[in-house]
Scaffold this active site. Structure first.
Site, PDB file in Angstrom:
ATOM      1  N   CYS A   2       0.856  -1.185   0.000  1.00 37.31           N
ATOM      2  CA  CYS A   2       0.000   0.000   0.000  1.00 37.31           C
ATOM      3  C   CYS A   2       0.896   1.241   0.000  1.00 37.31           C
ATOM      4  O   CYS A   2       2.105   1.159   0.131  1.00 37.31           O
ATOM      5  CB  CYS A   2      -0.878   0.012   1.252  1.00 37.31           C
ATOM      6  SG  CYS A   2      -1.826  -1.490   1.448  1.00 37.31           S
ATOM      7  N   ARG A  27       1.449   1.873  -6.110  1.00 38.70           N
ATOM      8  CA  ARG A  27       1.652   0.823  -5.098  1.00 38.70           C
ATOM      9  C   ARG A  27       0.358   0.109  -4.757  1.00 38.70           C
ATOM     10  O   ARG A  27       0.378  -0.965  -4.148  1.00 38.70           O
ATOM     11  CB  ARG A  27       2.228   1.430  -3.815  1.00 38.70           C
ATOM     12  CG  ARG A  27       3.593   2.043  -3.945  1.00 38.70           C
ATOM     13  CD  ARG A  27       3.997   2.738  -2.668  1.00 38.70           C
ATOM     14  NE  ARG A  27       4.152   1.775  -1.601  1.00 38.70           N
ATOM     15  CZ  ARG A  27       5.308   1.160  -1.324  1.00 38.70           C
ATOM     16  NH1 ARG A  27       6.371   1.396  -2.076  1.00 38.70           N
ATOM     17  NH2 ARG A  27       5.411   0.291  -0.353  1.00 38.70           N
ATOM     18  N   TRP A  75      -3.735  -1.554  -1.332  1.00 33.53           N
ATOM     19  CA  TRP A  75      -3.706  -2.771  -2.143  1.00 33.53           C
ATOM     20  C   TRP A  75      -4.123  -3.866  -1.167  1.00 33.53           C
ATOM     21  O   TRP A  75      -3.326  -4.290  -0.323  1.00 33.53           O
ATOM     22  CB  TRP A  75      -2.312  -3.029  -2.706  1.00 33.53           C
ATOM     23  CG  TRP A  75      -2.214  -4.323  -3.432  1.00 33.53           C
ATOM     24  CD1 TRP A  75      -1.799  -5.531  -2.928  1.00 33.53           C
ATOM     25  CD2 TRP A  75      -2.551  -4.593  -4.791  1.00 33.53           C
ATOM     26  NE1 TRP A  75      -1.855  -6.510  -3.878  1.00 33.53           N
ATOM     27  CE2 TRP A  75      -2.321  -5.970  -5.035  1.00 33.53           C
ATOM     28  CE3 TRP A  75      -3.033  -3.816  -5.821  1.00 33.53           C
ATOM     29  CZ2 TRP A  75      -2.548  -6.561  -6.282  1.00 33.53           C
ATOM     30  CZ3 TRP A  75      -3.268  -4.402  -7.053  1.00 33.53           C
ATOM     31  CH2 TRP A  75      -3.016  -5.758  -7.268  1.00 33.53           C
ATOM     32  N   ASN A 101       0.795  -0.332   6.192  1.00 37.66           N
ATOM     33  CA  ASN A 101       1.208  -1.077   5.008  1.00 37.66           C
ATOM     34  C   ASN A 101       1.923  -2.313   5.511  1.00 37.66           C
ATOM     35  O   ASN A 101       2.875  -2.222   6.269  1.00 37.66           O
ATOM     36  CB  ASN A 101       2.156  -0.248   4.133  1.00 37.66           C
ATOM     37  CG  ASN A 101       2.671  -1.071   2.945  1.00 37.66           C
ATOM     38  OD1 ASN A 101       1.986  -1.979   2.486  1.00 37.66           O
ATOM     39  ND2 ASN A 101       3.866  -0.772   2.482  1.00 37.66           N
ATOM     40  N   GLY A 102       1.423  -3.493   5.140  1.00 41.22           N
ATOM     41  CA  GLY A 102       2.067  -4.737   5.565  1.00 41.22           C
ATOM     42  C   GLY A 102       1.015  -5.790   5.862  1.00 41.22           C
ATOM     43  O   GLY A 102      -0.141  -5.661   5.467  1.00 41.22           O
ATOM     44  N   GLU A 488       7.770 -19.318 -21.421  1.00 43.18           N
ATOM     45  CA  GLU A 488       7.653 -18.021 -20.748  1.00 43.18           C
ATOM     46  C   GLU A 488       8.786 -17.092 -21.155  1.00 43.18           C
ATOM     47  O   GLU A 488       8.580 -15.905 -21.406  1.00 43.18           O
ATOM     48  CB  GLU A 488       7.620 -18.228 -19.231  1.00 43.18           C
ATOM     49  CG  GLU A 488       7.626 -16.966 -18.399  1.00 43.18           C
ATOM     50  CD  GLU A 488       6.437 -16.044 -18.654  1.00 43.18           C
ATOM     51  OE1 GLU A 488       5.477 -16.468 -19.329  1.00 43.18           O
ATOM     52  OE2 GLU A 488       6.495 -14.883 -18.208  1.00 43.18           O
ATOM     53  N   LYS A 492       8.277 -13.409 -22.937  1.00 42.17           N
ATOM     54  CA  LYS A 492       8.871 -12.168 -22.424  1.00 42.17           C
ATOM     55  C   LYS A 492       9.609 -11.428 -23.536  1.00 42.17           C
ATOM     56  O   LYS A 492       9.470 -10.233 -23.717  1.00 42.17           O
ATOM     57  CB  LYS A 492       9.839 -12.483 -21.265  1.00 42.17           C
ATOM     58  CG  LYS A 492       9.187 -12.940 -19.989  1.00 42.17           C
ATOM     59  CD  LYS A 492       8.518 -11.834 -19.225  1.00 42.17           C
ATOM     60  CE  LYS A 492       7.055 -11.639 -19.393  1.00 42.17           C
ATOM     61  NZ  LYS A 492       6.072 -12.647 -19.220  1.00 42.17           N
ATOM     62  N   GLU A 495       7.144  -9.946 -26.229  1.00 41.28           N
ATOM     63  CA  GLU A 495       6.211  -8.870 -25.891  1.00 41.28           C
ATOM     64  C   GLU A 495       6.896  -7.557 -25.544  1.00 41.28           C
ATOM     65  O   GLU A 495       6.264  -6.512 -25.584  1.00 41.28           O
ATOM     66  CB  GLU A 495       5.256  -9.284 -24.773  1.00 41.28           C
ATOM     67  CG  GLU A 495       5.870  -9.594 -23.451  1.00 41.28           C
ATOM     68  CD  GLU A 495       4.786  -9.945 -22.421  1.00 41.28           C
ATOM     69  OE1 GLU A 495       3.670  -9.429 -22.497  1.00 41.28           O
ATOM     70  OE2 GLU A 495       5.095 -10.749 -21.535  1.00 41.28           O
ATOM     71  N   HIS A 511      11.521 -32.559 -34.506  1.00 43.04           N
ATOM     72  CA  HIS A 511      10.356 -32.863 -35.374  1.00 43.04           C
ATOM     73  C   HIS A 511       9.933 -31.636 -36.171  1.00 43.04           C
ATOM     74  O   HIS A 511       8.751 -31.330 -36.281  1.00 43.04           O
ATOM     75  CB  HIS A 511       9.205 -33.380 -34.495  1.00 43.04           C
ATOM     76  CG  HIS A 511       9.574 -34.583 -33.708  1.00 43.04           C
ATOM     77  ND1 HIS A 511       9.517 -35.856 -34.201  1.00 43.04           N
ATOM     78  CD2 HIS A 511      10.118 -34.692 -32.464  1.00 43.04           C
ATOM     79  CE1 HIS A 511       9.960 -36.717 -33.292  1.00 43.04           C
ATOM     80  NE2 HIS A 511      10.326 -36.034 -32.225  1.00 43.04           N
ATOM     81  N   LYS A 610      -2.186  -4.287 -19.678  1.00 51.31           N
ATOM     82  CA  LYS A 610      -1.832  -5.073 -18.497  1.00 51.31           C
ATOM     83  C   LYS A 610      -2.893  -6.130 -18.213  1.00 51.31           C
ATOM     84  O   LYS A 610      -2.599  -7.206 -17.756  1.00 51.31           O
ATOM     85  CB  LYS A 610      -1.658  -4.164 -17.273  1.00 51.31           C
ATOM     86  CG  LYS A 610      -1.200  -4.882 -16.021  1.00 51.31           C
ATOM     87  CD  LYS A 610       0.109  -5.618 -16.225  1.00 51.31           C
ATOM     88  CE  LYS A 610       0.463  -6.521 -15.081  1.00 51.31           C
ATOM     89  NZ  LYS A 610       1.577  -7.425 -15.432  1.00 51.31           N
TER      90      LYS A 610
HETATM   91  C1  AGP Z   1       2.297 -11.661 -19.590  1.00 48.88           C
HETATM   92  O1  AGP Z   1       3.575 -11.065 -19.610  1.00 48.88           O
HETATM   93  C2  AGP Z   1       1.318 -10.921 -20.460  1.00 48.88           C
HETATM   94  N1  AGP Z   1       1.231  -9.567 -20.077  1.00 48.88           N
HETATM   95  C3  AGP Z   1      -0.011 -11.633 -20.623  1.00 48.88           C
HETATM   96  O2  AGP Z   1       0.266 -12.844 -21.304  1.00 48.88           O
HETATM   97  C4  AGP Z   1      -0.793 -11.993 -19.341  1.00 48.88           C
HETATM   98  O3  AGP Z   1      -0.125 -13.020 -18.640  1.00 48.88           O
HETATM   99  C5  AGP Z   1      -2.174 -12.520 -19.761  1.00 48.88           C
HETATM  100  O4  AGP Z   1      -2.865 -11.469 -20.411  1.00 48.88           O
HETATM  101  C6  AGP Z   1      -3.026 -13.036 -18.593  1.00 48.88           C
HETATM  102  O5  AGP Z   1      -3.272 -11.982 -17.697  1.00 48.88           O
HETATM  103  P1  AGP Z   1      -3.852 -12.340 -16.250  1.00 48.88           P
HETATM  104  O6  AGP Z   1      -2.827 -13.172 -15.553  1.00 48.88           O
HETATM  105  O7  AGP Z   1      -4.071 -11.015 -15.576  1.00 48.88           O
HETATM  106  O8  AGP Z   1      -5.137 -13.105 -16.442  1.00 48.88           O
END
Ligand code: AGP
Length: 615
Positions: A2, A27, A75, A101-102, A488, A492, A495, A511, A610
């Site tokens: 928070c 935060r 938060w 906060n905590g 993963e 990264k 994106e 394959h 996001k």
């Molecule tokens: C991950 O780096 C991406 N920003 C994206 O794949 C994300 O994981 C996906 O949109 C799912 O989001 P969520 O975990 O909030 O459901």
């Protein structure tokens, strides 16, 4: 995590508090509040669900006078985001107001004691316990605020940064910290400022004191800053000069939130495990497993639904549940699952994984599962988001707000929760031996420290990154628990650097994708010491035999790899099932540094959001 702000001086506190909250909104932002001692001596507390702008609107017609105040943007960790659970919390008599906060780990025990003495609680938060406890101690011992705070904090177990206003002493704010950051600003006009970090303070003064664990600070007008500990021993404040930009301050001194979030993973996982793995590290306690034991322990099948990085975490969860609990698992892209008329049985357990808790496809998959009568379980970060409200129960990952669009700490938080969940259920099902369970739980508690070692590869990776900025395509290879890590790592890179990358099971490369191999396509291989290590080495040799250039992630002490790899990144050893928590870190750093080399906006990559709240 928070945001806390406070001010005491000769100026009007309210505008300083609101501006400070706006600087800290990154935060946490599910509710906010302010408390001020007004010109007439009243203690005014105003709180609103939502963002700081909602609080400002709420305060428009209110009495916001006064030169002493505290403020908080939340938060949520305990208690839904709403105005009742928002901070500041005030004491039973209305004399004190507190922001926190905590996480107070023993708040239930403390609350039960206070309720048995007739104290009435307004909220469902752990934080309110603090202000009620302090006032109870003041009243029952006839002592003043500072001493009561010292007595109270001796009883508290957990992490806190707190600030308290006392209506009877309008010239003073008392604050304290334990494992949660708190900064005091020394104003040029004898004013005092306080905040969770220096960003709300920097525009007023460059002289700050970063409080240490155990410090209790007395901010009294006209007096020097006084710092004592819980035993009232005087501490010497260490006054520092702020020398970073405001923008950097909000990012904790890092250039991007993503890098900050990569580096805060060890502390975030400690928060994730806090109160769930006991200090002797010999058992895991998850209230969801206690409350719904029958459903989870007797599950005949688990279906994991998620998107993106959360789907990758689900693939690791599959291996954990199948190998430890012997429960068959299917991992589904939520966007596919919702439309293919899947078979869902009423005794299925459906686990929805989501950082934001608002992903439209995952929400739709949950709805489908609920209609079919399945038991739906959430693994989320955002408290009180849609997915936690639409699942029967779940476990929050408690890693704090993730601001960077590219998910990092949420991924490792999800994998940590899935690890705890699988161990918990396996222990209940007796599908793992008691000694193995204890050994694995203990190793899990070692992971944050091992992550700190993995983060030491940052400088090496920063030096390596420019080599790969030319690449148009990259291949990530891994096997077993590290196959999802390869996926993963590729995501990264894609994106945030916009370089095409593909994750593949290392053995599967033969394959088809092996046709892609040439000296122009970097190949990153997770070759850490596990039961498939020798197989991965063979895969690396297949790549090298075709002119491929290999960067290998290996376990410390590996003496073979230098024969097969062009670049080597060494990581601490851990159990196979926990390797994703370690191996993902250098791949997060690699994507970050390549993107920075390419001049990309790491925190706000093009075309991305996001949280994908539309389908
Ligand atoms: C991950 O780096 C991406 N920003 C994206 O794949 C994300 O994981 C996906 O949109 C799912 O989001 P969520 O975990 O909030 O459901």
């Amino acid at each position: 995590m928070c945001g806390i702000v406070g001010y005491i001086g000769t100026k009007h506190a309210y505008p300083i508090l609101i501006k400070g909250l706006e600087r800290l909104e990154y935060r946490g932002y599910d509710s906010a509040g302010v408390a001020m001692i007004s010109e007439s001596g009243g203690l005014n507390v105003y709180k609103a669900k939502g963002k700081v702008s909602d609080l400002k609107a709420f305060c428009e017609e209110k009495d916001t006078t006064g030169c002493a105040g505290i403020a908080h943007t939340r938060w949520a960790t305990h208690g839904e985001p709403n105005s009742t659970n928002a901070h500041p919390h005030f004491s039973a008599s209305g004399r004190l107001a507190l922001i926190h906060n905590g996480i107070i780990e023993n708040y239930i025990t403390l609350k039960e004691k206070l309720v048995s003495r007739g104290i009435q609680f307004r909220s469902a938060t752990d934080s309110e316990v603090l202000v009620q406890l302090v006032e109870y101690i003041m009243q029952s011992n006839g002592i003043e605020l500072l001493e009561a705070v010292q007595v109270a904090l001796h009883q508290v177990i957990g992490a806190y940064a707190i600030a308290i206003l006392d209506r009877e002493h309008p010239d003073t704010i008392i604050c304290a910290r334990q494992s949660s950051p708190l900064v005091v600003g020394l104003g040029n006009d004898e004013a005092f400022y306080l905040a969770s970090d220096a960003s709300p303070i920097a525009e007023y003064t460059d002289k700050v004191v970063y409080l240490n664990d155990g410090d209790i600070a007395v901010l009294q007008l006209g007096q020097e800053l006084k710092v004592v500990n819980m035993d009232n021993e005087t501490q010497t404040p260490n006054v520092k000069q702020i020398d970073v930009t405001l923008g950097q301050l909000e990012k904790g001194g890092y250039p991007y939130f993503m890098l900050k979030e990569i580096f805060e993973q060890p502390s975030c996982l400690r928060d994730c495990m806090r109160g769930r793995i006991n200090v002797d590290a010999d058992r895991i306690t998850l209230s969801a497993v206690i409350d719904y034991r029958e459903k989870l322990v007797n599950a005949r099948r688990i279906i994991i639904v998620a998107c993106g990085t959360s789907w990758h975490a689900g693939l690791i969860g599959k291996q954990l549940f199948e190998s430890l609990c012997r429960i068959p698992v299917s991992v589904e892209y939520a966007s596919e699952f919702r439309y293919r008329d899947p078979v869902i049985y009423p005794d299925d357990v459906v686990i929805a994984i989501s950082q934001s808790g608002e992903t439209a496809d995952t929400l739709a998959a949950i709805e489908l599962a609920r209609k079919a009568g399945a038991f739906v379980f959430g693994v989320c970060n955002a408290i009180g988001a849609s997915i936690p409200r639409q699942t029967t129960t779940g476990v929050y990952i408690h890693v704090g707000p993730e601001i960077g669009v590219a998910s990092t700490k949420a991924f490792t938080g999800q994998v940590t929760v899935l690890s705890m969940l699988a161990l918990c259920i396996a222990n209940e099902r007796r599908t793992i031996h008691g000694d193995q369970y204890k050994e694995m739980v203990k190793e899990l508690t070692q992971i944050p420290a091992k992550m700190e070692l993995a983060l030491k590869t940052n400088e090496q990776i920063e030096r390596l990154a420019p080599i790969f900025t030319y690449a148009k395509n990259c291949l990530y290879l891994g096997r077993g628990y590290n196959y999802p890590v390869a996926l993963e790592g590729a995501l990264k890179l894609k994106e945030i650097s916009y370089i095409h990358a593909e994750g593949y099971p290392a053995a599967e490369m033969k394959h088809g994708p092996i046709a892609l191999i040439d000296s122009e396509m970097p190949v990153f291989v997770i070759a850490t010491r596990d039961r498939l290590y020798e197989k991965v080495i063979s895969n690396i040799q297949e790549v090298r035999a075709r002119g491929g250039r290999v960067t290998a992630l290996v376990t410390e002490g590996d003496t073979q790899i230098q024969k097969f790899a062009d670049h080597i990144i060494t990581l601490p050893d851990t159990m196979d099932c926990f390797q994703p928590l370690i191996a993902s870190i250098p791949l997060q750093l690699l994507a970050y540094h390549i993107a920075v080399c390419k001049g990309k906006d790491v925190d706000r990559p093009r075309n991305l959001a996001k949280s994908v709240t539309v389908e």
